[in-house]
Design an enzyme around this catalytic site. Structure first.
Site, PDB file in Angstrom:
ATOM      1  N   HIS A   1     -10.667   0.785  -2.548  1.00  0.00           N
ATOM      2  CA  HIS A   1     -12.006   0.600  -2.008  1.00  0.00           C
ATOM      3  C   HIS A   1     -13.029   1.230  -2.997  1.00  0.00           C
ATOM      4  O   HIS A   1     -12.885   2.287  -3.771  1.00  0.00           O
ATOM      5  CB  HIS A   1     -12.144   1.541  -0.849  1.00  0.00           C
TER       6      HIS A   1
ATOM      7  N   ASP B   1      -4.650  -0.959  -1.602  1.00  0.00           N
ATOM      8  CA  ASP B   1      -6.021  -0.670  -0.952  1.00  0.00           C
ATOM      9  C   ASP B   1      -6.842   0.192  -2.323  1.00  0.00           C
ATOM     10  O   ASP B   1      -6.081   0.701  -3.017  1.00  0.00           O
ATOM     11  CB  ASP B   1      -6.238   0.423  -0.011  1.00  0.00           C
TER      12      ASP B   1
ATOM     13  N   ASP C   1       0.784  -1.087  -0.054  1.00  0.00           N
ATOM     14  CA  ASP C   1       0.040  -0.216   0.042  1.00  0.00           C
ATOM     15  C   ASP C   1       0.689   1.315  -0.049  1.00  0.00           C
ATOM     16  O   ASP C   1       0.450   2.115   0.778  1.00  0.00           O
ATOM     17  CB  ASP C   1      -0.753   0.102   1.159  1.00  0.00           C
TER      18      ASP C   1
ATOM     19  N   CYS D   1      -1.967  -2.478   7.796  1.00  0.00           N
ATOM     20  CA  CYS D   1      -1.758  -3.212   6.675  1.00  0.00           C
ATOM     21  C   CYS D   1      -0.422  -4.134   6.629  1.00  0.00           C
ATOM     22  O   CYS D   1      -0.710  -5.317   6.303  1.00  0.00           O
ATOM     23  CB  CYS D   1      -1.979  -2.492   5.459  1.00  0.00           C
TER      24      CYS D   1
ATOM     25  N   HIS E   1     -10.384   6.952   1.493  1.00  0.00           N
ATOM     26  CA  HIS E   1      -8.915   6.790   1.126  1.00  0.00           C
ATOM     27  C   HIS E   1      -8.837   6.015   0.057  1.00  0.00           C
ATOM     28  O   HIS E   1      -9.777   4.809   0.143  1.00  0.00           O
ATOM     29  CB  HIS E   1      -8.071   6.681   2.204  1.00  0.00           C
TER      30      HIS E   1
ATOM     31  N   LYS F   1      -6.678  -4.854  -2.865  1.00  0.00           N
ATOM     32  CA  LYS F   1      -7.490  -5.501  -1.835  1.00  0.00           C
ATOM     33  C   LYS F   1      -8.537  -4.276  -1.335  1.00  0.00           C
ATOM     34  O   LYS F   1      -8.598  -3.284  -1.812  1.00  0.00           O
ATOM     35  CB  LYS F   1      -6.437  -5.691  -0.514  1.00  0.00           C
TER      36      LYS F   1
END
Length: 226
Positions: A54, A52, A12, A170, A97, A122
């Site tokens: 999202h 990440d 990340d 993470c 984020h 992810k």
């Protein structure tokens, strides 16, 4: 000599986790990039960068919850396993984020991404938190797996070296899951930064319990990657 097939997992290292403009910037987040690039120059059997990634309506975003329990960094909520409502998890709420399609979700431009073999995304299931690059924390059953475990096992990896952001979230859960998957796991301390450095004692206790080693950048095990 016992077999040694090492993987590098860089967690990340994205715009939203770094100054100056990240919505969830980790102090010193960009400072680790020169060391990460040095690691990427080495002949790891496989080099993975995670992101990440999202949806805008992700459950971990404070903006998706009603006041007063929606203060980023401060509020906690209970998430129920959508596939087994009796299984629950407490999680902290964050600012929005790494939303898919935004600048904040991009890997840092100064990271030598061309040296990365695979990018693993992810946190794409809006219903669950997913700090680990392997899977969400639910067990009965797990809801969202990234495919990282299968990739590493298929490549015959024996050892996993973990670096990136953030050390107390993470990176921590990625390293713990790597150990659970049976890999000899090491976290490269200088190649991480924490959201809350005061939490690192607890993180190191978790590592000790799980058999995860915390190493320096000049550790003998890294000298084997040549």
């Amino acid at each position: 000599m016992a077999s040694f097939k090492p993987a590098l997992v860089i967690v990340d290292v994205q715009e939203d986790f770094c100054p100056p403009n990240g919505s969830l910037a980790v102090q010193g987040g960009r400072d680790i990039v020169p060391l990460l690039n040095d690691l990427l120059d080495r002949p790891f059997a496989i080099k993975v960068a995670t992101k990440d990634f999202h949806p805008h309506d992700h459950i971990s975003f404070a903006s998706n919850h009603e006041a007063p329990n929606n203060k980023p960094f401060e509020s906690f909520i209970t998430i129920r396993n959508p596939l087994n409502l009796s299984e629950t998890q407490e999680t902290r709420l964050w600012p929005d984020h790494c939303v898919q399609g935004t600048k904040g979700s991009e890997l840092l431009p100064e990271l030598n991404v061309e040296k990365v073999h695979k990018i693993v995304e992810k946190g794409q299931d809006k219903r669950v938190e997913m700090y680990s690059a392997f899977a969400d924390p639910f067990k009965n059953p797990c809801v969202d797996k990234s495919g990282l475990a299968d990739l590493l096992h298929e490549e015959g990896v024996t050892d996993v070296f973990v670096a990136g952001l953030a050390a107390d979230y993470c990176v921590r859960y990625t390293a713990l899951d790597a150990a659970k998957e049976g890999f000899k796991t090491r976290v490269i301390e200088e190649a991480t930064r924490a959201v809350d450095p005061s939490a690192m004692d607890e993180v190191h206790r978790d590592y000790e319990e799980a058999g995860v080693a915390v190493i320096g950048k000049d550790d003998e095990s890294l000298k084997l990657v040549k």
